[in-house]
Design an enzyme around this catalytic site. Structure first.
Site, PDB file in Angstrom:
ATOM      1  N   LEU A  33      42.921   2.256 -47.595  1.00  0.00           N
ATOM      2  CA  LEU A  33      43.280   1.972 -45.873  1.00  0.00           C
ATOM      3  C   LEU A  33      43.513   3.321 -45.432  1.00  0.00           C
ATOM      4  O   LEU A  33      43.883   3.537 -44.540  1.00  0.00           O
ATOM      5  CB  LEU A  33      44.720   1.283 -46.040  1.00  0.00           C
ATOM      6  N   ALA A  75      34.024   5.907 -48.828  1.00  0.00           N
ATOM      7  CA  ALA A  75      33.576   7.241 -48.831  1.00  0.00           C
ATOM      8  C   ALA A  75      33.908   7.725 -47.097  1.00  0.00           C
ATOM      9  O   ALA A  75      33.652   6.912 -46.548  1.00  0.00           O
ATOM     10  CB  ALA A  75      32.116   7.463 -49.090  1.00  0.00           C
ATOM     11  N   ASN A  76      34.029   8.972 -47.092  1.00  0.00           N
ATOM     12  CA  ASN A  76      34.234   9.676 -45.868  1.00  0.00           C
ATOM     13  C   ASN A  76      32.655   9.580 -45.305  1.00  0.00           C
ATOM     14  O   ASN A  76      31.763   9.871 -45.919  1.00  0.00           O
ATOM     15  CB  ASN A  76      34.736  11.072 -45.647  1.00  0.00           C
ATOM     16  N   SER A  77      32.716   9.297 -44.030  1.00  0.00           N
ATOM     17  CA  SER A  77      31.242   9.286 -43.477  1.00  0.00           C
ATOM     18  C   SER A  77      31.181   9.818 -42.015  1.00  0.00           C
ATOM     19  O   SER A  77      30.233   9.235 -41.136  1.00  0.00           O
ATOM     20  CB  SER A  77      30.871   7.682 -43.158  1.00  0.00           C
ATOM     21  N   TYR A 141      28.329  15.802 -45.391  1.00  0.00           N
ATOM     22  CA  TYR A 141      28.267  14.236 -45.397  1.00  0.00           C
ATOM     23  C   TYR A 141      26.981  14.050 -46.324  1.00  0.00           C
ATOM     24  O   TYR A 141      26.880  13.318 -47.198  1.00  0.00           O
ATOM     25  CB  TYR A 141      28.204  13.646 -43.985  1.00  0.00           C
ATOM     26  N   PHE A 169      20.651   3.408 -41.428  1.00  0.00           N
ATOM     27  CA  PHE A 169      20.510   4.115 -40.250  1.00  0.00           C
ATOM     28  C   PHE A 169      21.870   3.807 -39.344  1.00  0.00           C
ATOM     29  O   PHE A 169      22.860   4.233 -39.940  1.00  0.00           O
ATOM     30  CB  PHE A 169      19.178   3.865 -39.530  1.00  0.00           C
ATOM     31  N   ASN A 170      21.712   3.611 -37.962  1.00  0.00           N
ATOM     32  CA  ASN A 170      22.812   3.574 -37.264  1.00  0.00           C
ATOM     33  C   ASN A 170      23.578   1.923 -37.444  1.00  0.00           C
ATOM     34  O   ASN A 170      23.032   1.065 -36.587  1.00  0.00           O
ATOM     35  CB  ASN A 170      22.677   3.875 -36.140  1.00  0.00           C
ATOM     36  N   ARG A 221      17.880   6.759 -32.129  1.00  0.00           N
ATOM     37  CA  ARG A 221      18.522   6.245 -33.388  1.00  0.00           C
ATOM     38  C   ARG A 221      17.643   4.800 -33.319  1.00  0.00           C
ATOM     39  O   ARG A 221      17.551   4.153 -32.705  1.00  0.00           O
ATOM     40  CB  ARG A 221      19.924   6.230 -33.344  1.00  0.00           C
ATOM     41  N   GLY A 284      24.530  19.476 -34.972  1.00  0.00           N
ATOM     42  CA  GLY A 284      23.918  18.747 -36.282  1.00  0.00           C
ATOM     43  C   GLY A 284      23.092  17.396 -36.085  1.00  0.00           C
ATOM     44  O   GLY A 284      22.743  16.818 -36.826  1.00  0.00           O
TER      45      GLY A 284
HETATM   46  N1  UFG Z   1      26.382  10.140 -28.945  1.00  0.00           N
HETATM   47  C1  UFG Z   1      26.532  10.448 -27.392  1.00  0.00           C
HETATM   48  N2  UFG Z   1      27.755  10.192 -27.030  1.00  0.00           N
HETATM   49  C2  UFG Z   1      29.048   9.822 -27.751  1.00  0.00           C
HETATM   50  C3  UFG Z   1      28.587   9.667 -29.182  1.00  0.00           C
HETATM   51  C4  UFG Z   1      27.415   9.817 -29.411  1.00  0.00           C
HETATM   52  O1  UFG Z   1      25.810  10.768 -26.756  1.00  0.00           O
HETATM   53  O2  UFG Z   1      29.828   9.848 -27.225  1.00  0.00           O
HETATM   54  C5  UFG Z   1      25.109  10.153 -29.361  1.00  0.00           C
HETATM   55  C6  UFG Z   1      25.030  11.151 -30.451  1.00  0.00           C
HETATM   56  O3  UFG Z   1      24.761  12.480 -30.180  1.00  0.00           O
HETATM   57  C7  UFG Z   1      23.785  10.502 -31.327  1.00  0.00           C
HETATM   58  C8  UFG Z   1      23.742   8.960 -31.008  1.00  0.00           C
HETATM   59  O4  UFG Z   1      24.776   8.922 -29.879  1.00  0.00           O
HETATM   60  O5  UFG Z   1      22.561  11.045 -30.748  1.00  0.00           O
HETATM   61  C9  UFG Z   1      24.343   8.280 -32.220  1.00  0.00           C
HETATM   62  O6  UFG Z   1      25.666   8.847 -32.632  1.00  0.00           O
HETATM   63  P1  UFG Z   1      26.476   8.156 -33.513  1.00  0.00           P
HETATM   64  O7  UFG Z   1      27.863   9.107 -33.665  1.00  0.00           O
HETATM   65  O8  UFG Z   1      26.977   6.674 -32.896  1.00  0.00           O
HETATM   66  O9  UFG Z   1      25.849   8.088 -34.939  1.00  0.00           O
HETATM   67  P2  UFG Z   1      25.010   9.304 -35.618  1.00  0.00           P
HETATM   68  O10 UFG Z   1      23.769   8.941 -35.430  1.00  0.00           O
HETATM   69  O11 UFG Z   1      25.611  10.716 -35.440  1.00  0.00           O
HETATM   70  O12 UFG Z   1      25.684   8.872 -37.064  1.00  0.00           O
HETATM   71  C10 UFG Z   1      25.348   7.742 -37.859  1.00  0.00           C
HETATM   72  C11 UFG Z   1      26.513   7.597 -38.841  1.00  0.00           C
HETATM   73  C12 UFG Z   1      26.353   8.513 -40.021  1.00  0.00           C
HETATM   74  C13 UFG Z   1      24.888   8.504 -40.542  1.00  0.00           C
HETATM   75  C14 UFG Z   1      23.722   8.322 -39.458  1.00  0.00           C
HETATM   76  C15 UFG Z   1      22.678   8.302 -39.900  1.00  0.00           C
HETATM   77  O13 UFG Z   1      27.595   7.819 -38.044  1.00  0.00           O
HETATM   78  O14 UFG Z   1      27.225   8.129 -40.973  1.00  0.00           O
HETATM   79  O15 UFG Z   1      24.216   7.775 -38.346  1.00  0.00           O
HETATM   80  O16 UFG Z   1      21.787   8.222 -39.057  1.00  0.00           O
HETATM   81  F1  UFG Z   1      24.816   9.108 -41.394  1.00  0.00           F
END
Ligand code: UFG
Length: 323
Positions: A33, A75-77, A141, A169-170, A221, A284
């Site tokens: 939790l 896991a942490n993600s 990660y 993916f997302n 994405r 990143g």
């Molecule tokens: N983004 C924004 N504004 C925000 C939040 C996100 O513009 O407030 C953008 C990010 O820059 C990114 C896209 O929206 O371009 C998606 O961002 P998320 O944070 O929703 O997801 P990520 O693509 O960074 O990461 C997710 C998971 C990870 C995984 C990855 C694999 O959180 O665990 O997808 O593609 F590794």
């Protein structure tokens, strides 16, 4: 016989547990939790609160329960946090996997389905991404998840364990029952943050970067519904139990949406304007991540049911309005 779901109180874990129970499996959940929520635990699952790195605790669960296979989400993600606290990620993710595999070995449990990620690829040279592309993670990660995949591979060689690593993916959306959905504290993911604007929980959504080499300058994405992910995990554990070989498989819709397209779709679903602030890039973030999902179709017979982004966002919107 039961399926053990580590991280069954988390976002994707809870949806998988609901689906397993709908398919009449006995389910045992282990979750500390730390990022999971008690409210997401299925009432029919047997729940043990504890940390998988505690081998005495974990061995106790394997002793009490008749476990046939394991699905590992615990896991942490978060990419950003992993950049700041890499050792936390190595401890929770890599060391956690070590304790889990050791416990499985001690109890002769042979099957594991693992929640991996597109972050194992790093910045791809092209999209769609195939499973045999280079894996050069750009953050701790992704690096820890890749290490976890390799641990399973060597345990297969040595101990005849079988695994499927699902690189998603997302993940997004919520269960159509409206009871469970995406909860994170703090929330960092795009779709829940976008929906917080019409929910009046935030004033505006920040768009991280408008100068990417994409059609509108924002990141692209591949958004995949959480129930489709759950379905793939169950197909994967059955696949292993039916005697098929270990594998590494992408899970995505095979279609990319930009950040601005997501915001527009959310405006259409919620019928409300969503105030947008344009910001610098987030460290990143690769420009474009889109899956090739052919292998999942061929090996697992998996086809995503939620292919329409409006329908996906609608399920999330229903959940937040139901809470
Ligand atoms: N983004 C924004 N504004 C925000 C939040 C996100 O513009 O407030 C953008 C990010 O820059 C990114 C896209 O929206 O371009 C998606 O961002 P998320 O944070 O929703 O997801 P990520 O693509 O960074 O990461 C997710 C998971 C990870 C995984 C990855 C694999 O959180 O665990 O997808 O593609 F590794």
């Amino acid at each position: 016989m039961s399926i053990l779901v580590l991280g069954g109180a988390g976002y994707i874990g809870s949806h998988t547990v609901y689906e397993l129970i709908d398919q009449n499996h006995d389910v045992v959940i282990v979750d500390n939790l730390q990022t999971g929520f008690e409210s997401l635990i299925h009432p029919k699952a047997k729940f043990y609160k504890g940390d998988l790195r505690d081998s005495v605790f974990l061995n106790g669960v394997f002793e009490k329960e008749n476990i046939e296979g394991v699905i590992h989400f615990a896991a942490n993600s978060l990419v950003g946090v992993s950049m700041k606290e890499p050792l936390d990620y190595y401890h929770n993710n890599v060391y956690g996997m070590m304790v889990l595999l050791e416990t499985m070995k001690n109890h002769n449990v042979k099957y594991i389905v693992f929640s991996s990620t597109a972050a194992t690829y790093g910045e791809p040279k092209e999209v769609p991404i195939l499973e045999d592309f280079d894996t050069i993670p750009t953050n701790p990660y992704g690096e820890t998840k890749l290490a976890m995949e390799k641990m399973m591979k060597w345990c297969e060689e040595a101990y005849d364990m079988h695994y499927i690593a699902l690189r998603y993916f997302n993940a997004c959306g919520a269960h159509p029952n409206g009871l469970i959905g995406e909860l994170h504290n703090p929330e960092t993911h795009l779709i829940p943050l976008v929906l917080q604007v019409p929910l009046k929980q935030r004033d505006a959504i920040s768009v991280f970067g408008t100068d990417y080499p994409t059609k509108d300058g924002t990141c692209i994405r591949d958004y995949i519904h959480v129930c489709d992910l759950a379905d793939a995990h169950i197909k994967a554990i059955h696949h292993l139990m039916d005697g098929h070989a270990s594998n590494i498989i992408n899970l995505g819709n095979g279609e990319g949406y930009s950040v601005l397209e997501i915001i527009k779709a959310a405006e259409e679903v919620t019928q409300q304007p969503i105030k947008t602030i344009y910001c610098d890039r987030r460290a990143g973030d690769p420009a474009k991540l889109v899956a090739c999902n052919k292998k999942a179709q061929e090996i697992l017979g998996w086809n995503p049911k939620y292919t329409n982004i409006h329908e996906i966002i609608q399920t999330a919107w229903n959940f937040y309005n139901n809470k």
